[in-house]
Design a protein around this motif. Structure first.
Motif, short mmCIF file in Angstrom:
data_model
loop_
_atom_site.label_atom_id
_atom_site.label_comp_id
_atom_site.label_asym_id
_atom_site.label_seq_id
_atom_site.Cartn_x
_atom_site.Cartn_y
_atom_site.Cartn_z
N GLU A 29 0.95 -1.25 0.07
CA GLU A 29 0.12 -0.02 0.09
C GLU A 29 0.94 1.42 0.16
O GLU A 29 0.58 2.25 -0.66
CB GLU A 29 -0.89 -0.03 1.11
CG GLU A 29 -2.16 -1.02 0.99
CD GLU A 29 -2.62 -1.29 2.52
OE1 GLU A 29 -2.38 -0.48 3.15
OE2 GLU A 29 -3.62 -2.20 2.57
N ARG A 30 1.93 1.18 0.82
CA ARG A 30 2.87 2.27 0.87
C ARG A 30 3.61 2.54 -0.52
O ARG A 30 3.74 3.67 -1.01
CB ARG A 30 3.88 2.39 1.79
CG ARG A 30 3.15 2.57 3.26
CD ARG A 30 4.24 2.25 4.34
NE ARG A 30 3.25 2.46 5.71
CZ ARG A 30 3.79 2.03 6.80
NH1 ARG A 30 4.95 1.91 6.81
NH2 ARG A 30 3.09 2.26 8.07
N LEU A 33 1.00 4.25 -2.54
CA LEU A 33 0.91 5.59 -2.25
C LEU A 33 1.99 6.53 -2.90
O LEU A 33 1.83 7.61 -3.43
CB LEU A 33 0.86 5.63 -0.89
CG LEU A 33 0.59 6.91 -0.17
CD1 LEU A 33 -0.70 7.68 -0.70
CD2 LEU A 33 1.06 7.15 1.24
N SER A 34 3.31 5.92 -2.80
CA SER A 34 4.42 6.62 -3.56
C SER A 34 4.40 6.81 -4.86
O SER A 34 4.91 7.87 -5.48
CB SER A 34 5.57 5.80 -2.96
OG SER A 34 5.83 4.66 -4.08
N LEU A 36 1.49 7.63 -6.79
CA LEU A 36 0.51 8.75 -6.88
C LEU A 36 1.05 10.03 -7.15
O LEU A 36 1.90 10.74 -6.57
CB LEU A 36 -0.53 8.85 -5.66
CG LEU A 36 -1.24 7.52 -5.27
CD1 LEU A 36 -2.19 7.71 -4.26
CD2 LEU A 36 -2.07 6.96 -6.46
N LEU A 41 -3.17 12.57 -5.10
CA LEU A 41 -3.24 12.58 -3.52
C LEU A 41 -4.01 13.55 -3.08
O LEU A 41 -4.82 13.63 -1.75
CB LEU A 41 -1.57 12.90 -3.22
CG LEU A 41 -0.41 12.05 -3.37
CD1 LEU A 41 0.89 12.61 -3.25
CD2 LEU A 41 -0.87 10.96 -2.47
N LEU A 46 -4.40 14.10 0.96
CA LEU A 46 -2.88 13.99 1.39
C LEU A 46 -2.43 14.96 0.45
O LEU A 46 -2.46 15.22 -0.53
CB LEU A 46 -2.43 12.57 1.25
CG LEU A 46 -3.14 11.47 2.11
CD1 LEU A 46 -2.26 10.09 1.85
CD2 LEU A 46 -2.77 12.04 3.65
N ALA A 51 2.23 12.10 2.36
CA ALA A 51 2.48 11.07 1.67
C ALA A 51 3.90 10.45 1.93
O ALA A 51 4.08 8.92 2.06
CB ALA A 51 2.08 10.95 0.12
N GLU A 54 4.21 8.79 5.37
CA GLU A 54 3.75 7.67 5.41
C GLU A 54 4.63 6.54 4.58
O GLU A 54 5.05 5.38 4.91
CB GLU A 54 2.44 7.79 4.65
CG GLU A 54 1.70 6.34 4.98
CD GLU A 54 1.58 5.83 6.29
OE1 GLU A 54 1.34 4.59 6.71
OE2 GLU A 54 1.34 6.62 7.25
N VAL A 55 5.07 6.95 3.33
CA VAL A 55 5.75 6.05 2.46
C VAL A 55 7.17 5.50 3.38
O VAL A 55 7.55 4.63 3.28
CB VAL A 55 6.02 6.50 1.12
CG1 VAL A 55 7.03 5.83 0.50
CG2 VAL A 55 4.92 6.44 0.61
#
Length: 64
Positions: A29-30, A33-34, A36, A41, A46, A51, A54-55
């Motif tokens: 998931e991370r 996310l990276s 996007l 975002l 976010l 982001a 979190e990553v």
């Protein structure tokens, strides 16, 4: 007693496997996310900085 001990060992092994599976899911998931862009975002509420924070968290740092 052996039965109780065996059950505990099995329960502990199951919990570790679930935990490991959870960590790999968070890792995937991370990574997603990276990848996007800023518009995507923004759609999920976010900023790029949030982001990135979190990553870059360690794989074992999972909110429960």
């Amino acid at each position: 007693m052996l039965t109780v001990s065996t059950r505990r060992t099995h329960a502990n092994a199951t919990a570790r496997r679930a935990s490991l599976a959870d960590m790999f899911a968070v890792y995937r998931e991370r990574r997603a996310l990276s990848r996007l862009d800023d518009r995507a975002l923004s759609d999920i509420g976010l900023t790029r900085e949030e982001a990135e924070f979190e990553v870059n968290r360690p794989i074992w740092d999972v909110a429960r």
